[in-house]
Design a protein around this motif. Structure first.
Motif, PDB file in Angstrom:
ATOM      1  N   LEU A 145      44.887  92.696  -5.577  1.00  8.46           N
ATOM      2  CA  LEU A 145      45.634  92.580  -6.833  1.00  8.46           C
ATOM      3  C   LEU A 145      47.083  93.004  -6.641  1.00  8.46           C
ATOM      4  CD1 LEU A 145      42.970  94.017  -9.281  1.00  8.46           C
ATOM      5  CD2 LEU A 145      43.724  91.635  -9.105  1.00  8.46           C
ATOM      6  N   SER A 146      47.323  93.828  -5.606  1.00  9.66           N
ATOM      7  CA  SER A 146      48.683  94.322  -5.368  1.00  9.66           C
ATOM      8  C   SER A 146      49.555  93.295  -4.659  1.00  9.66           C
ATOM      9  CB  SER A 146      48.609  95.596  -4.530  1.00  9.66           C
ATOM     10  OG  SER A 146      47.958  95.314  -3.302  1.00  9.66           O
ATOM     11  N   ALA A 147      48.937  92.188  -4.194  1.00 12.26           N
ATOM     12  CA  ALA A 147      49.735  91.197  -3.453  1.00 12.26           C
ATOM     13  C   ALA A 147      50.796  90.588  -4.366  1.00 12.26           C
ATOM     14  CB  ALA A 147      48.822  90.104  -2.894  1.00 12.26           C
ATOM     15  N   ARG A 148      51.961  90.364  -3.802  1.00  7.85           N
ATOM     16  CA  ARG A 148      53.074  89.830  -4.599  1.00  7.85           C
ATOM     17  C   ARG A 148      52.995  88.331  -4.745  1.00  7.85           C
ATOM     18  NH1 ARG A 148      58.176  93.380  -3.965  1.00  7.85           N
ATOM     19  NH2 ARG A 148      57.228  95.428  -3.819  1.00  7.85           N
ATOM     20  N   SER A 149      52.281  87.683  -3.838  1.00  9.06           N
ATOM     21  CA  SER A 149      52.168  86.230  -3.914  1.00  9.06           C
ATOM     22  C   SER A 149      50.769  85.847  -3.456  1.00  9.06           C
ATOM     23  CB  SER A 149      53.225  85.572  -3.042  1.00  9.06           C
ATOM     24  OG  SER A 149      53.080  86.033  -1.712  1.00  9.06           O
ATOM     25  N   PRO A 150      50.306  84.657  -3.838  1.00  8.64           N
ATOM     26  CA  PRO A 150      48.970  84.237  -3.406  1.00  8.64           C
ATOM     27  C   PRO A 150      48.883  84.198  -1.891  1.00  8.64           C
ATOM     28  CG  PRO A 150      49.849  82.746  -5.081  1.00  8.64           C
ATOM     29  CD  PRO A 150      50.969  83.659  -4.676  1.00  8.64           C
ATOM     30  N   GLU A 151      47.713  84.564  -1.366  1.00  7.69           N
ATOM     31  CA  GLU A 151      47.484  84.528   0.077  1.00  7.69           C
ATOM     32  C   GLU A 151      47.491  83.067   0.535  1.00  7.69           C
ATOM     33  OE1 GLU A 151      46.922  86.569   2.895  1.00  7.69           O
ATOM     34  OE2 GLU A 151      46.935  84.514   3.670  1.00  7.69           O
ATOM     35  N   PRO A 152      48.450  82.680   1.387  1.00  8.45           N
ATOM     36  CA  PRO A 152      48.550  81.260   1.759  1.00  8.45           C
ATOM     37  C   PRO A 152      47.344  80.738   2.534  1.00  8.45           C
ATOM     38  CG  PRO A 152      50.086  82.596   3.038  1.00  8.45           C
ATOM     39  CD  PRO A 152      49.516  83.494   1.983  1.00  8.45           C
ATOM     40  N   ARG A 153      46.614  81.632   3.211  1.00  9.97           N
ATOM     41  CA  ARG A 153      45.466  81.174   3.996  1.00  9.97           C
ATOM     42  C   ARG A 153      44.184  81.141   3.170  1.00  9.97           C
ATOM     43  NH1 ARG A 153      47.898  85.230   6.972  1.00  9.97           N
ATOM     44  NH2 ARG A 153      49.404  84.397   8.458  1.00  9.97           N
TER      45      ARG A 153
END
Ligand SMILES: [Zn+2]
Length: 193
Positions: free
Chosen positions: A24-32
């Motif tokens: 949830l802390s990620a700033r952007s969607p995980e590209p993989r």
């Protein structure tokens, strides 16, 4: 939020493992993530669980990569609150999860180890993500797996004695192969309850 339509993590216990792939802390969607989901969805991951370890063989484009995860053991405080929330239940449901989280003593699933034979991209390669999604799917199917992966033995009662006493060798096999699980039939069946 209950996410009954989620492809991976439609139980709370499975969703907790999805969060390891999609913090949830990620700033952007995980590209993989889309590729990793596709691999898991199409049966491209063979999982073997041994205690807190999950080994996943990921077939992709004629090459196999082996991702190795190890879950951190549950804290003593979390285990205590879980025993209470479980009561006599022999499988943890979403309601059990809600209660442990509300207790404030819960600690989310975490990994001690995330390693992959591809050695290309640290602990976030597509193989590790695919194994996380496959693990979440296995947990959705059998939520008690989420507890075993964190060293919590649901067959023990609050005093640490076996609640029932099948021969130890049969209580749960040391190695559990999850490859027999047909992911497509599972999606078609939809969520339980
Ligand atoms: Zn890899």
């Amino acid at each position: 939020m209950s996410n009954a339509t989620a492809e991976f993590g439609y139980t709370r216990w499975g969703a907790e493992v999805v969060r390891l792939a999609e913090p949830l802390s990620a700033r952007s969607p995980e590209p993989r993530a889309p590729r990793a989901r596709s691999i898991a969805r199409n049966g491209g991951v063979d999982l073997v669980v041994d205690g807190r370890s999950v080994r996943g063989v990921v077939q992709r484009g004629g090459q196999a990569s082996v991702a190795q995860l190890e879950f951190a053991p549950m804290t003593t405080a979390a285990a205590s609150i879980l025993r209470i929330a479980l009561g006599a239940a022999n499988e943890p449901g979403d309601e059990t999860y809600r209660r442990v989280v509300e207790s404030g003593a819960w600690s989310q699933a975490a990994l001690d180890v995330a390693d992959c034979s591809c050695r290309g991209r640290g602990d976030r390669c597509v193989h590790i993500l695919a194994v996380l999604y496959a693990t979440a799917a296995a947990i959705d199917r059998e939520p008690a797996l989420a507890l075993r992966l964190r060293d919590f033995d649901i067959s023990l009662d609050a005093t640490g004695d076996a609640a029932s006493d099948p021969p130890p060798d049969h209580r749960h096999p040391r190695w559990t192969t999850l490859t027999a699980f047909d992911v497509r039939n599972y999606w078609d069946a939809g969520p339980r309850d």
